[in-house]
Design a protein around this motif. Structure first.
Motif, PDB file in Angstrom:
ATOM      1  N   ALA A  52      79.631  91.550  52.650  1.00 40.21           N
ATOM      2  CA  ALA A  52      79.261  90.271  53.245  1.00 40.21           C
ATOM      3  C   ALA A  52      80.196  89.947  54.390  1.00 40.21           C
ATOM      4  CB  ALA A  52      79.314  89.157  52.205  1.00 40.21           C
ATOM      5  N   LYS A  53      79.913  88.845  55.077  1.00 39.27           N
ATOM      6  CA  LYS A  53      80.767  88.433  56.190  1.00 39.27           C
ATOM      7  C   LYS A  53      82.068  87.831  55.688  1.00 39.27           C
ATOM      8  CE  LYS A  53      76.978  87.287  59.255  1.00 39.27           C
ATOM      9  NZ  LYS A  53      76.131  86.539  58.322  1.00 39.27           N
ATOM     10  N   ALA A  54      82.064  87.396  54.424  1.00 39.49           N
ATOM     11  CA  ALA A  54      83.301  86.936  53.791  1.00 39.49           C
ATOM     12  C   ALA A  54      83.176  87.298  52.325  1.00 39.49           C
ATOM     13  CB  ALA A  54      83.460  85.425  53.949  1.00 39.49           C
ATOM     14  N   PRO A 102      81.918  83.951  48.354  1.00 43.04           N
ATOM     15  CA  PRO A 102      80.739  83.767  49.192  1.00 43.04           C
ATOM     16  C   PRO A 102      79.639  84.783  48.887  1.00 43.04           C
ATOM     17  CG  PRO A 102      82.747  83.906  50.520  1.00 43.04           C
ATOM     18  CD  PRO A 102      83.109  84.303  49.127  1.00 43.04           C
ATOM     19  N   ASN A 128      88.444  77.580  58.810  1.00 45.30           N
ATOM     20  CA  ASN A 128      88.155  79.004  58.806  1.00 45.30           C
ATOM     21  C   ASN A 128      86.686  79.317  58.630  1.00 45.30           C
ATOM     22  OD1 ASN A 128      90.480  80.660  59.130  1.00 45.30           O
ATOM     23  ND2 ASN A 128      91.285  79.767  57.264  1.00 45.30           N
ATOM     24  N   ILE A 165      80.343  82.219  68.961  1.00 45.46           N
ATOM     25  CA  ILE A 165      80.695  81.353  67.832  1.00 45.46           C
ATOM     26  C   ILE A 165      80.696  82.108  66.507  1.00 45.46           C
ATOM     27  CG2 ILE A 165      79.931  79.196  68.871  1.00 45.46           C
ATOM     28  CD1 ILE A 165      77.262  79.576  67.480  1.00 45.46           C
ATOM     29  N   GLY A 166      80.395  83.396  66.552  1.00 41.95           N
ATOM     30  CA  GLY A 166      80.360  84.169  65.314  1.00 41.95           C
ATOM     31  C   GLY A 166      78.934  84.549  64.941  1.00 41.95           C
ATOM     32  N   SER A 167      78.801  85.662  64.214  1.00 41.68           N
ATOM     33  CA  SER A 167      77.466  86.177  63.906  1.00 41.68           C
ATOM     34  C   SER A 167      76.642  85.183  63.102  1.00 41.68           C
ATOM     35  CB  SER A 167      77.589  87.483  63.123  1.00 41.68           C
ATOM     36  OG  SER A 167      78.257  88.448  63.882  1.00 41.68           O
ATOM     37  N   GLY A 168      77.264  84.605  62.079  1.00 43.03           N
ATOM     38  CA  GLY A 168      76.536  83.646  61.241  1.00 43.03           C
ATOM     39  C   GLY A 168      76.052  82.470  62.070  1.00 43.03           C
ATOM     40  N   GLY A 169      76.928  81.991  62.954  1.00 41.85           N
ATOM     41  CA  GLY A 169      76.567  80.897  63.847  1.00 41.85           C
ATOM     42  C   GLY A 169      75.407  81.278  64.749  1.00 41.85           C
ATOM     43  N   SER A 171      90.147  85.573  57.541  1.00 45.69           N
ATOM     44  CA  SER A 171      89.994  84.361  56.735  1.00 45.69           C
ATOM     45  C   SER A 171      88.677  83.674  57.068  1.00 45.69           C
ATOM     46  CB  SER A 171      91.142  83.402  57.008  1.00 45.69           C
ATOM     47  OG  SER A 171      91.151  83.043  58.371  1.00 45.69           O
ATOM     48  N   ASP A 172      88.158  83.944  58.256  1.00 46.81           N
ATOM     49  CA  ASP A 172      86.873  83.357  58.636  1.00 46.81           C
ATOM     50  C   ASP A 172      85.770  84.373  58.335  1.00 46.81           C
ATOM     51  OD1 ASP A 172      88.064  85.019  60.470  1.00 46.81           O
ATOM     52  OD2 ASP A 172      87.145  84.095  62.210  1.00 46.81           O
ATOM     53  N   GLY A 173      84.560  83.897  58.195  1.00 49.14           N
ATOM     54  CA  GLY A 173      83.439  84.802  58.043  1.00 49.14           C
ATOM     55  C   GLY A 173      83.281  85.587  59.327  1.00 49.14           C
ATOM     56  N   SER A 174      82.937  86.880  59.221  1.00 47.40           N
ATOM     57  CA  SER A 174      82.957  87.667  60.449  1.00 47.40           C
ATOM     58  C   SER A 174      82.094  88.911  60.352  1.00 47.40           C
ATOM     59  CB  SER A 174      84.410  88.036  60.754  1.00 47.40           C
ATOM     60  OG  SER A 174      84.531  89.398  61.006  1.00 47.40           O
ATOM     61  N   GLY A 226      93.827  86.156  58.122  1.00 41.05           N
ATOM     62  CA  GLY A 226      94.085  85.752  59.506  1.00 41.05           C
ATOM     63  C   GLY A 226      92.796  85.317  60.156  1.00 41.05           C
ATOM     64  N   LYS A 227      92.866  84.308  61.014  1.00 40.55           N
ATOM     65  CA  LYS A 227      91.652  83.783  61.638  1.00 40.55           C
ATOM     66  C   LYS A 227      91.329  84.578  62.892  1.00 40.55           C
ATOM     67  CE  LYS A 227      89.614  79.454  63.231  1.00 40.55           C
ATOM     68  NZ  LYS A 227      88.263  79.859  62.864  1.00 40.55           N
ATOM     69  N   ASN A 255      95.828  81.725  54.089  1.00 41.40           N
ATOM     70  CA  ASN A 255      94.386  81.661  53.850  1.00 41.40           C
ATOM     71  C   ASN A 255      93.884  82.587  52.752  1.00 41.40           C
ATOM     72  OD1 ASN A 255      94.031  79.848  56.101  1.00 41.40           O
ATOM     73  ND2 ASN A 255      94.381  81.628  57.388  1.00 41.40           N
ATOM     74  N   LYS A 276      72.242  81.144  62.843  1.00 40.35           N
ATOM     75  CA  LYS A 276      71.877  79.744  62.618  1.00 40.35           C
ATOM     76  C   LYS A 276      71.273  79.124  63.875  1.00 40.35           C
ATOM     77  CE  LYS A 276      75.431  78.307  60.013  1.00 40.35           C
ATOM     78  NZ  LYS A 276      76.636  77.496  59.872  1.00 40.35           N
ATOM     79  N   THR A 302      82.009  77.926  60.563  1.00 45.53           N
ATOM     80  CA  THR A 302      81.077  78.530  61.521  1.00 45.53           C
ATOM     81  C   THR A 302      80.242  79.636  60.910  1.00 45.53           C
ATOM     82  OG1 THR A 302      82.853  79.953  62.223  1.00 45.53           O
ATOM     83  CG2 THR A 302      82.392  78.032  63.590  1.00 45.53           C
ATOM     84  N   GLU A 303      80.783  80.333  59.918  1.00 45.30           N
ATOM     85  CA  GLU A 303      80.074  81.512  59.427  1.00 45.30           C
ATOM     86  C   GLU A 303      79.487  81.321  58.036  1.00 45.30           C
ATOM     87  OE1 GLU A 303      79.472  84.581  60.693  1.00 45.30           O
ATOM     88  OE2 GLU A 303      80.459  84.396  62.620  1.00 45.30           O
TER      89      GLU A 303
END
Lengths: 348, 308
Positions: free
Chosen positions: A187-189, B59, B263, A60-64, A160-163, A198-199, B242, A67, B266-267
């Motif tokens: 940071a992750k984003a 962020p 997007n 689900i991703g590192s941040g997830g 585009s997503d945190g990663s 891109g996602k 995005n 959490k 989740t993170e």
């Protein structure tokens, strides 16, 4: 009669539903980073064949992942971005590195193949800062004598997503560019000054493949699988290196894990003639004090098995396995740090 | 036989059950708003009203504003409506009035099937088929002929606001078209025949009889489509780009509230980040609410002027 059948069905149903409960100890659950997911699931598959223990890993991703482990819904969390020792202590967590890999800038320019375009560290930073906007900018052509670069706008592609991938990439940019460190950071984003988002790795890969004149960054495996044109990147020693397993290994070789507090180690911009500069490790997070020691032991057994037997599978999937010395170090840490409620060591 | 008595009790129970369902919807609505509000309190406290006007989205520094996402949502929806509404009304008219009998059923079904395609499929198709088409043909043509307008400048990437608006238009078109067709089919035959009898052309019948008669239904269909466009997520996420930048150019990438949520949820690891995302959701909720509210008011007013 109907009642009897119903009762029989109920008994049968309850018998069936308790069966998996009896085996519950044989399933370990984890959640987090997407980057190591392919290798974790390969290991889990092999391990399951040998021992019957199942791994349920949600990428689900590192941040997830962080959490979920903080919420104690999983047995372990996984993250590409290591937590600092202070944060680990705050939550009573420990972490250890499990696998390493590389992040690779890829380009899509007409007529340019993999390994042809050379970018210096500052070139890459300036492109992502929006300071270099054309492929035939003098700062790029100076490093690429003999390569015909078009007078084309550069389309920057980022996540585009945190990663965790972004975390490793921006960690590198923060190290090599004072400007980046000052304005954007690690940071992750981040607040990308230019470009398209891109996602996921696949989203970035898709944009780069579709848009002529683009540059993006993806995990090595994605660059390989999609036959993307990776670049030669200047490393700390000043040499231009290609993203290969051997060069990731070179970057990882110099890492001094024994002095990394809480295994906080970032492998970007490492010295060495052939070191690939954007290399990173992926980490596993566990609670130091385990309410369910038996379950924790299953997790440790799995990763112990992976350290021992997983190298080949990892290399096949273009990851870099942890050196045996580091694995020994991690085992020693398990022994000294992980305890059950009564203070007994879980790993012996 | 106590039929009369039973009937009465049956009615009471039935009424109670349906009332409970209706109240349940209201309670759900209140719970959603309450929860969104509660979860976004940290962000509301920190940024206040400036959350709506700030174009920051950082962020790293925990500095968030919704302005760019709001603009992106409204612009992409507006674009979609501009493209979809005339086309779908045309499609509906053709199917209801002009198409030969043998064409009506298969075409009508085809349109309803389009409405049933999951949005992620539209998104993928757009990304892999239409985005290259846009970047290679449509956008260069627009830039060449209308490049003097600020809307059609910049590199033609095929990904951005214009493509997002197009994909939205394509997604809501079948909705609007199929509902509008049903509305047109309900126009009483004798009204139309009377008009034709007076020597009206087809165009005059459409303009003066069918559209005024179906006005309310058409508006309903349009707002149904708009509601979907405002909240559409996956199809947009694939093609909008995005990026948190504002640009006059429709070629430039942007972001919408829904795609930002898809997007980043989740993170989002800091509390204020998560709270800001929830507040974005609250804003989208309010925008939809306001738009649909205005639509209702407008419909009520329009209703007095004629039609049904």
């Amino acid at each position: 009669m109907k009642k009897m059948i119903f009762a029989a069905a109920m008994i049968a149903a309850s018998a069936m539903s308790t069966a998996p409960l009896a085996q519950a100890a044989a399933t370990i659950t984890g959640a987090g980073a997407t980057f190591p997911y392919p290798v974790y699931s390969q290991w889990a598959h092999d391990y399951n064949k040998e021992t019957g223990v199942k791994l349920n890993y949600q990428s689900i991703g590192s941040g997830g992942g962080i959490k979920q482990i903080k919420a104690k819904t999983v047995d372990f969390g996984a993250s590409d971005a290591p937590l600092k020792a202070a944060e680990l202590d705050k939550f009573g967590l420990m972490q250890f590195p499990m696998i390493m890999g590389g992040v690779v800038p890829v380009v899509h320019i007409k007529g340019i193949k993999a390994g042809q375009l050379k970018l210096s560290a500052s070139n890459l930073a300036d492109i992502y800062l929006g300071k270099i906007t054309k492929w035939n900018d003098a700062r790029i052509t100076a490093n690429n004598k003999g390569l015909r670069l078009p007078a084309q706008d550069i389309t920057v592609v980022h996540r585009s997503d945190g990663s965790g991938t972004t975390w490793i990439f921006t960690n590198y940019l923060t190290k090599i560019s004072a400007d980046w460190a000052k304005t954007l950071g690690n940071a992750k984003a981040v607040a990308w000054p230019v470009g398209l988002g891109g996602k996921g790795n696949e989203g970035v890969a898709a944009f780069v493949r579709k848009v002529n004149g683009s540059i993006g960054y993806v995990e090595y495996a994605y660059a390989l699988q999609n036959h993307m044109a990776s670049i030669l990147l200047q490393n700390l020693n000043g040499t231009y290196v290609a993203p290969t397993s051997a060069n990731f290994q070179a970057a990882a070789a110099g890492a001094d894990w024994s002095h990394a507090k809480g295994y906080y180690m970032v492998l970007t911009n490492q010295p060495g003639a052939t070191s690939w500069p954007i290399t990173g490790a992926s980490f596993i997070l566990l609670y130091k004090t385990q309410a369910k020691p038996a379950q924790a032991k299953e997790v440790l057994k799995f990763y112990n098995w992976s350290y021992k037997n997983g190298a080949k599978a990892a290399e096949k999937l273009d990851y870099v396995p942890m050196p045996a010395a580091v694995a020994d170090m991690v085992r020693a840490t398990w022994k000294s740090v992980l305890k059950d409620k009564n203070g007994h060591a879980i790993w012996k | 036989m106590k039929t009369a008595h039973n009937k009465k009790w049956g009615d009471v129970i039935f009424r109670g059950i349906t009332l409970a369902f209706a109240l349940g919807i209201l309670a759900l609505f209140a719970a959603i708003v309450g929860n969104l509000w509660h979860e976004s309190l940290p962000s509301i406290h920190k940024f206040g009203f400036s959350f709506l006007t700030s174009d920051a989205w950082n962020p790293v520094k925990d500095d968030f504003g919704a302005y760019i996402a709001i603009v992106g949502t409204l612009v992409s929806t507006l674009l979609a409506m501009l493209i979809a509404v005339p086309i779908s009304i045309g499609v509906a008219l053709f199917l209801a009035e002009l198409a030969p009998e043998w064409m009506k059923a298969p075409f009508g079904t085809a349109i309803e099937l389009l409405a049933a395609i999951p949005s992620i499929v539209y998104g993928m198709w757009r990304l892999f088929v239409l985005a290259p088409l846009m970047s290679d043909h449509v956008q260069p043509w627009l830039a060449e002929h209308f490049g003097f307008l600020p809307f059609f400048t910049g590199p033609a990437m095929g990904i951005g606001m214009l493509t997002a608006g197009l994909v939205l238009a394509l997604m809501i078109l079948p909705f609007i078209a199929s509902v509008t067709r049903d509305v047109f089919l309900m126009v009483p035959q004798n009204l139309k025949e009377a008009a034709y009898g007076m020597g009206c052309t087809t165009w005059e019948v459409v303009r003066d009889i069918m559209i005024p008669y179906g006005k309310k239904g058409i508006a309903g269909a349009v707002f149904l489509g708009m509601g979907r466009a405002l909240g559409e997520t996956m199809a947009i996420t694939f093609v909008i780009g995005n990026a948190y930048h504002l640009s006059w150019s429709l070629f430039a990438p942007g972001t919408s509230i829904a795609s930002a949520l898809a997007n980043e949820f989740t993170e989002a690891d800091s509390d204020i980040y998560l709270s800001s995302l929830v507040e974005l959701g609250l804003v989208l909720f309010l925008i939809t609410f306001i738009v649909l509210g205005i639509a209702q008011l407008w419909l009520k007013r329009g209703n007095q002027g004629g039609g049904r």
